[in-house]
Design a protein around this motif. Structure first.
Motif, PDB file in Angstrom:
ATOM      1  N   ASN A 128      -1.511 -14.295  -5.936  1.00 18.03           N
ATOM      2  CA  ASN A 128      -2.004 -15.536  -5.338  1.00 18.03           C
ATOM      3  C   ASN A 128      -3.328 -15.373  -4.583  1.00 18.03           C
ATOM      4  O   ASN A 128      -3.625 -16.161  -3.681  1.00 18.03           O
ATOM      5  N   GLY A 129      -4.125 -14.373  -4.950  1.00 12.02           N
ATOM      6  CA  GLY A 129      -5.444 -14.198  -4.358  1.00 12.02           C
ATOM      7  C   GLY A 129      -5.471 -13.498  -3.010  1.00 12.02           C
ATOM      8  O   GLY A 129      -6.514 -13.403  -2.370  1.00 12.02           O
ATOM      9  N   PHE A 130      -4.344 -12.988  -2.557  1.00 10.90           N
ATOM     10  CA  PHE A 130      -4.287 -12.277  -1.285  1.00 10.90           C
ATOM     11  C   PHE A 130      -4.678 -10.814  -1.450  1.00 10.90           C
ATOM     12  O   PHE A 130      -4.490 -10.220  -2.515  1.00 10.90           O
ATOM     13  N   GLU A 131      -5.212 -10.250  -0.394  1.00 11.80           N
ATOM     14  CA  GLU A 131      -5.485  -8.830  -0.344  1.00 11.80           C
ATOM     15  C   GLU A 131      -5.316  -8.325   1.079  1.00 11.80           C
ATOM     16  O   GLU A 131      -5.301  -9.110   2.028  1.00 11.80           O
ATOM     17  N   ALA A 132      -5.138  -7.024   1.194  1.00 11.57           N
ATOM     18  CA  ALA A 132      -4.974  -6.427   2.521  1.00 11.57           C
ATOM     19  C   ALA A 132      -5.640  -5.062   2.519  1.00 11.57           C
ATOM     20  O   ALA A 132      -5.727  -4.395   1.493  1.00 11.57           O
ATOM     21  N   GLU A 133      -6.123  -4.686   3.694  1.00 10.69           N
ATOM     22  CA  GLU A 133      -6.800  -3.405   3.823  1.00 10.69           C
ATOM     23  C   GLU A 133      -6.076  -2.522   4.814  1.00 10.69           C
ATOM     24  O   GLU A 133      -5.829  -2.924   5.953  1.00 10.69           O
ATOM     25  N   TYR A 183       0.850  -1.181   0.000  1.00  5.12           N
ATOM     26  CA  TYR A 183       0.000   0.000   0.000  1.00  5.12           C
ATOM     27  C   TYR A 183       0.894   1.242   0.000  1.00  5.12           C
ATOM     28  O   TYR A 183       1.802   1.359   0.824  1.00  5.12           O
ATOM     29  N   THR A 184       0.588   2.147  -0.912  1.00  3.79           N
ATOM     30  CA  THR A 184       1.308   3.423  -0.917  1.00  3.79           C
ATOM     31  C   THR A 184       0.316   4.552  -0.669  1.00  3.79           C
ATOM     32  O   THR A 184       0.321   5.182   0.381  1.00  3.79           O
ATOM     33  N   THR A 185      -0.560   4.805  -1.617  1.00  3.85           N
ATOM     34  CA  THR A 185      -1.598   5.830  -1.451  1.00  3.85           C
ATOM     35  C   THR A 185      -2.844   5.352  -2.193  1.00  3.85           C
ATOM     36  O   THR A 185      -2.825   4.347  -2.901  1.00  3.85           O
ATOM     37  N   GLY A 186      -3.940   6.085  -2.021  1.00  3.83           N
ATOM     38  CA  GLY A 186      -5.144   5.760  -2.778  1.00  3.83           C
ATOM     39  C   GLY A 186      -6.007   4.720  -2.112  1.00  3.83           C
ATOM     40  O   GLY A 186      -6.156   4.707  -0.889  1.00  3.83           O
ATOM     41  N   THR A 242      -7.645   1.898  -0.221  1.00  2.00           N
ATOM     42  CA  THR A 242      -7.102   1.252   0.977  1.00  2.00           C
ATOM     43  C   THR A 242      -7.159  -0.266   0.909  1.00  2.00           C
ATOM     44  O   THR A 242      -6.501  -0.938   1.700  1.00  2.00           O
ATOM     45  N   LEU A 243      -7.941  -0.808  -0.017  1.00  2.00           N
ATOM     46  CA  LEU A 243      -7.969  -2.260  -0.216  1.00  2.00           C
ATOM     47  C   LEU A 243      -7.022  -2.582  -1.362  1.00  2.00           C
ATOM     48  O   LEU A 243      -7.217  -2.151  -2.495  1.00  2.00           O
ATOM     49  N   VAL A 244      -6.004  -3.348  -1.041  1.00  3.04           N
ATOM     50  CA  VAL A 244      -4.943  -3.642  -2.008  1.00  3.04           C
ATOM     51  C   VAL A 244      -4.989  -5.116  -2.368  1.00  3.04           C
ATOM     52  O   VAL A 244      -5.044  -5.970  -1.475  1.00  3.04           O
ATOM     53  N   LYS A 245      -4.965  -5.394  -3.645  1.00  2.00           N
ATOM     54  CA  LYS A 245      -4.948  -6.786  -4.099  1.00  2.00           C
ATOM     55  C   LYS A 245      -3.535  -7.166  -4.511  1.00  2.00           C
ATOM     56  O   LYS A 245      -2.812  -6.371  -5.131  1.00  2.00           O
ATOM     57  N   GLY A 246      -3.162  -8.387  -4.171  1.00  6.10           N
ATOM     58  CA  GLY A 246      -1.829  -8.862  -4.489  1.00  6.10           C
ATOM     59  C   GLY A 246      -1.850 -10.147  -5.293  1.00  6.10           C
ATOM     60  O   GLY A 246      -2.861 -10.524  -5.871  1.00  6.10           O
TER      61      GLY A 246
END
Lengths: 114, 113
Positions: free
Chosen positions: B61-66, B50-53, B55-59
């Motif tokens: 292998n199906g992972f994501e982080a908020e 996550y940098t900016t923008g 807030t839910l980031v997709k990565g």
């Protein structure tokens, strides 16, 4: 594309012997270079980083040293290994800032000091 | 001082179950946030950042982080765990310089068949 090579992959050394781990990066210029150590169950510890040839910053006092003889070559050394030097050593590189870049890691070198 | 806390050194989930790996940080300035994965005897690989923008980031292998600023958290999730997800996961935040990342201690994800 960029690649990072680290060797040797595995090393078993007696206490008091010297150490040399090498890392080279391909496909990029003037990278920031890093040496990390990963001890069992203790996460990542930054040992050294370098922003240019001959420029080394040490994060943790120890009997290890680092050198950067060429733009894309980073060497970790010790004159006399201690038992506590055992661990998994990772070389990494980055360019730019964290806002635009990331750390790219080598495959690691596992050092066992007996 | 900046710090990163990963709750749970080991997390065990059944194959097909939700994966939730927790990461909380302390930082005096808005940080950049990263999740890395390490498979046995290998180096680390970036999962997402996550940098900016948004807030839910997709990565990969199906992972994501908020990114939740109010909770100073950056938890990693995946809806359905696969056996291949078994690895150690590290959360990191940017430090005070372009050369410093603050790392969590890591969480080993165990997948039960």
């Amino acid at each position: 594309s960029q690649t990072i090579h680290q060797w040797p992959a595995t090393l078993v050394q007696p206490v008091g012997s010297p150490l040399s781990l090498e890392c080279t990066v391909e496909g990029t210029s003037n990278p920031n270079l890093y040496w990390y150590r990963q001890a069992a169950g203790r996460g990542l510890q930054l040992l050294f980083y370098s922003v240019g040839i001959g420029q080394i910053s040490s994060e943790v006092p120890q009997n290890l040293s680092a050198s950067r003889p060429q733009d894309r070559q980073f060497i970790l050394s010790s004159k006399k290994l201690l038992l506590s030097d055992s661990g998994f050593y990772l070389c990494a590189w980055s360019v730019g800032t964290w806002g635009t870049g990331e750390l790219f890691f080598g495959e690691g070198s596992r050092l066992t000091v007996l | 001082a900046q710090s990163v806390t990963q709750l749970g050194s080991h997390v065990s989930v059944s194959e097909g179950a939700l994966v939730l790996l927790r990461c909380n940080y302390s930082s005096s300035v808005p940080p950049y946030l990263f999740w890395y994965v390490q498979y046995p005897n290998q180096g680390l690989q970036l999962l997402l950042k996550y940098t900016t923008g948004a807030t839910l980031v997709k990565g990969i292998n199906g992972f994501e982080a908020e990114f939740k600023k109010s909770e100073t958290s950056f938890h990693l999730t995946k809806p359905s765990a696969h056996m291949s997800d078994a690895a150690e996961y590290f959360c990191a935040v940017s430090g005070n310089s372009n050369y410093q990342l603050i790392w969590g201690a890591g969480t080993k994800l165990i997948i039960k068949p």
